[in-house]
Design a protein around this motif. Structure first.
Motif, PDB file in Angstrom:
ATOM      1  N   ALA A 121       0.756  13.540  20.774  1.00  7.39           N
ATOM      2  CA  ALA A 121      -0.610  13.079  20.503  1.00  7.39           C
ATOM      3  C   ALA A 121      -0.814  12.809  19.005  1.00  7.39           C
ATOM      4  N   ALA A 122      -0.333  13.703  18.172  1.00 10.02           N
ATOM      5  CA  ALA A 122      -0.476  13.520  16.722  1.00 10.02           C
ATOM      6  C   ALA A 122       0.320  12.307  16.246  1.00 10.02           C
ATOM      7  N   ALA A 123       1.525  12.145  16.779  1.00 16.72           N
ATOM      8  CA  ALA A 123       2.354  10.998  16.394  1.00 16.72           C
ATOM      9  C   ALA A 123       1.713   9.691  16.816  1.00 16.72           C
ATOM     10  N   GLU A 124       1.169   9.653  18.020  1.00 16.38           N
ATOM     11  CA  GLU A 124       0.521   8.434  18.496  1.00 16.38           C
ATOM     12  C   GLU A 124      -0.741   8.117  17.705  1.00 16.38           C
ATOM     13  N   GLU A 125      -1.418   9.162  17.255  1.00 18.33           N
ATOM     14  CA  GLU A 125      -2.621   8.953  16.449  1.00 18.33           C
ATOM     15  C   GLU A 125      -2.280   8.427  15.054  1.00 18.33           C
ATOM     16  N   TYR A 126      -1.153   8.871  14.525  1.00 19.06           N
ATOM     17  CA  TYR A 126      -0.758   8.490  13.165  1.00 19.06           C
ATOM     18  C   TYR A 126      -0.002   7.162  13.127  1.00 19.06           C
ATOM     19  N   PHE A 127       0.941   6.979  14.054  1.00 18.77           N
ATOM     20  CA  PHE A 127       1.810   5.802  14.048  1.00 18.77           C
ATOM     21  C   PHE A 127       1.276   4.725  14.979  1.00 18.77           C
ATOM     22  N   ASN A 128       0.342   3.935  14.460  1.00 18.08           N
ATOM     23  CA  ASN A 128      -0.191   2.802  15.205  1.00 18.08           C
ATOM     24  C   ASN A 128      -0.722   1.783  14.206  1.00 18.08           C
ATOM     25  N   LEU A 129      -0.971   0.585  14.681  1.00 17.08           N
ATOM     26  CA  LEU A 129      -1.356  -0.507  13.789  1.00 17.08           C
ATOM     27  C   LEU A 129      -2.656  -0.222  13.037  1.00 17.08           C
ATOM     28  N   THR A 130      -3.651   0.288  13.713  1.00 24.80           N
ATOM     29  CA  THR A 130      -4.929   0.567  13.046  1.00 24.80           C
ATOM     30  C   THR A 130      -4.747   1.576  11.918  1.00 24.80           C
ATOM     31  N   SER A 131      -4.027   2.644  12.189  1.00 25.39           N
ATOM     32  CA  SER A 131      -3.765   3.661  11.179  1.00 25.39           C
ATOM     33  C   SER A 131      -3.014   3.079   9.984  1.00 25.39           C
ATOM     34  N   TYR A 132      -1.995   2.281  10.254  1.00 20.67           N
ATOM     35  CA  TYR A 132      -1.201   1.698   9.179  1.00 20.67           C
ATOM     36  C   TYR A 132      -1.996   0.675   8.369  1.00 20.67           C
ATOM     37  N   ILE A 133      -2.879  -0.059   9.015  1.00 18.78           N
ATOM     38  CA  ILE A 133      -3.725  -1.010   8.286  1.00 18.78           C
ATOM     39  C   ILE A 133      -4.619  -0.253   7.302  1.00 18.78           C
ATOM     40  N   ILE A 134      -5.228   0.818   7.761  1.00 18.99           N
ATOM     41  CA  ILE A 134      -6.102   1.618   6.894  1.00 18.99           C
ATOM     42  C   ILE A 134      -5.297   2.254   5.771  1.00 18.99           C
ATOM     43  N   GLN A 135      -4.161   2.866   6.122  1.00 16.94           N
ATOM     44  CA  GLN A 135      -3.316   3.518   5.115  1.00 16.94           C
ATOM     45  C   GLN A 135      -2.841   2.512   4.059  1.00 16.94           C
ATOM     46  N   SER A 136      -2.365   1.351   4.505  1.00 16.16           N
ATOM     47  CA  SER A 136      -1.809   0.380   3.555  1.00 16.16           C
ATOM     48  C   SER A 136      -2.882  -0.191   2.638  1.00 16.16           C
ATOM     49  N   PHE A 137      -4.088  -0.368   3.152  1.00 10.95           N
ATOM     50  CA  PHE A 137      -5.183  -0.876   2.326  1.00 10.95           C
ATOM     51  C   PHE A 137      -5.477   0.093   1.178  1.00 10.95           C
ATOM     52  N   PHE A 138      -5.679   1.358   1.510  1.00  9.13           N
ATOM     53  CA  PHE A 138      -6.020   2.337   0.471  1.00  9.13           C
ATOM     54  C   PHE A 138      -4.825   2.681  -0.415  1.00  9.13           C
ATOM     55  N   PHE A 139      -3.627   2.692   0.159  1.00 12.16           N
ATOM     56  CA  PHE A 139      -2.422   2.940  -0.633  1.00 12.16           C
ATOM     57  C   PHE A 139      -2.252   1.835  -1.680  1.00 12.16           C
ATOM     58  N   ALA A 140      -2.458   0.581  -1.262  1.00 15.93           N
ATOM     59  CA  ALA A 140      -2.335  -0.541  -2.196  1.00 15.93           C
ATOM     60  C   ALA A 140      -3.317  -0.402  -3.351  1.00 15.93           C
ATOM     61  N   LEU A 141      -4.535   0.021  -3.052  1.00 14.59           N
ATOM     62  CA  LEU A 141      -5.532   0.190  -4.108  1.00 14.59           C
ATOM     63  C   LEU A 141      -5.178   1.335  -5.049  1.00 14.59           C
ATOM     64  N   VAL A 142      -4.923   2.504  -4.493  1.00 15.10           N
ATOM     65  CA  VAL A 142      -4.688   3.691  -5.324  1.00 15.10           C
ATOM     66  C   VAL A 142      -3.402   3.562  -6.132  1.00 15.10           C
ATOM     67  N   VAL A 143      -2.309   3.261  -5.461  1.00 12.68           N
ATOM     68  CA  VAL A 143      -1.027   3.167  -6.162  1.00 12.68           C
ATOM     69  C   VAL A 143      -1.013   1.954  -7.084  1.00 12.68           C
ATOM     70  N   GLY A 144      -1.677   0.887  -6.675  1.00 12.84           N
ATOM     71  CA  GLY A 144      -1.763  -0.292  -7.524  1.00 12.84           C
ATOM     72  C   GLY A 144      -2.497  -0.023  -8.830  1.00 12.84           C
ATOM     73  N   VAL A 145      -3.575   0.724  -8.757  1.00 17.44           N
ATOM     74  CA  VAL A 145      -4.335   1.057  -9.968  1.00 17.44           C
ATOM     75  C   VAL A 145      -3.498   1.949 -10.895  1.00 17.44           C
ATOM     76  N   VAL A 146      -2.833   2.935 -10.338  1.00 21.17           N
ATOM     77  CA  VAL A 146      -1.982   3.825 -11.156  1.00 21.17           C
ATOM     78  C   VAL A 146      -0.841   3.023 -11.784  1.00 21.17           C
ATOM     79  N   THR A 147      -0.184   2.203 -10.976  1.00 22.30           N
ATOM     80  CA  THR A 147       0.906   1.367 -11.485  1.00 22.30           C
ATOM     81  C   THR A 147       0.396   0.433 -12.573  1.00 22.30           C
ATOM     82  N   SER A 148      -0.768  -0.147 -12.360  1.00 25.32           N
ATOM     83  CA  SER A 148      -1.358  -1.053 -13.345  1.00 25.32           C
ATOM     84  C   SER A 148      -1.594  -0.364 -14.679  1.00 25.32           C
ATOM     85  N   ALA A 149      -2.095   0.849 -14.632  1.00 29.48           N
ATOM     86  CA  ALA A 149      -2.362   1.593 -15.870  1.00 29.48           C
ATOM     87  C   ALA A 149      -1.074   1.843 -16.645  1.00 29.48           C
ATOM     88  N   ILE A 150      -0.023   2.202 -15.931  1.00 32.07           N
ATOM     89  CA  ILE A 150       1.257   2.504 -16.588  1.00 32.07           C
ATOM     90  C   ILE A 150       1.925   1.232 -17.096  1.00 32.07           C
TER      91      ILE A 150
END
Length: 160
Positions: A121-150
């Motif tokens: 149940a936990a794996a199915e909740e985590y590993f799916n398209l909706t979850s990955y879309i949300i994760q990738s959106f926020f990951f791109a913002l957060v890691v992108g901002v940190v990378t940009s600063a450096i």
């Protein structure tokens, strides 16, 4: 908009290269027979991502700021690139999981359950398209901002 054309260009390039990276991962079996190595080796993309931000900010410095750029100008440029990447990330996730590696979610769910890392149940909740879309959106913002600063720190010139 013209003011940010270089950032838009590099955000698109970043997204295309990330899709090519997915083809590489799939080809190396990190999405199926070698899925145990995926969590480690997928992080190698960080080297590619940083290199892309360096090239992008150098492009901005040379072709927009005439060879001189402050840290804040570089940082803002990097943030805009990150926003473009984040906006494109749902499309990139869709292309990745519908066309490049459609069995990835099933494979990673099975691997996680078989190795006791997660309940089904936990794996199915985590590993799916909706979850990955949300994760990738926020990951791109957060890691992108940190990378940009450096990266902006290293590509800035003494004076703009």
């Amino acid at each position: 908009m013209k003011k940010f054309s270089i950032e838009i260009k590099w955000g698109i390039i970043f997204t295309i290269i990330s899709l090519l990276w997915m083809f590489l991962e799939k080809g190396l079996g990190w999405h199926d027979e070698n899925i145990a190595q995926h969590a480690i080796y997928t992080n190698l993309f960080a080297i590619v991502a940083i290199a892309l931000y360096v090239i992008a900010l150098l492009d901005k410095r040379k072709n927009f700021y005439n060879g001189k750029m402050t840290w804040s100008q570089g940082f803002i440029s990097g943030i805009v690139i990150s926003i473009v990447v984040a906006i494109l990330s749902p499309l990139a996730q869709y292309i990745t999981h519908e066309f490049i590696t459609p069995d990835y979610f099933n494979n990673v769910i099975e691997y996680s359950v078989e190795n006791g890392a997660m309940s089904r149940a936990a794996a199915e909740e985590y590993f799916n398209l909706t979850s990955y879309i949300i994760q990738s959106f926020f990951f791109a913002l957060v890691v992108g901002v940190v990378t940009s600063a450096i990266v902006a720190f290293f590509v800035k010139t003494k004076k703009a």
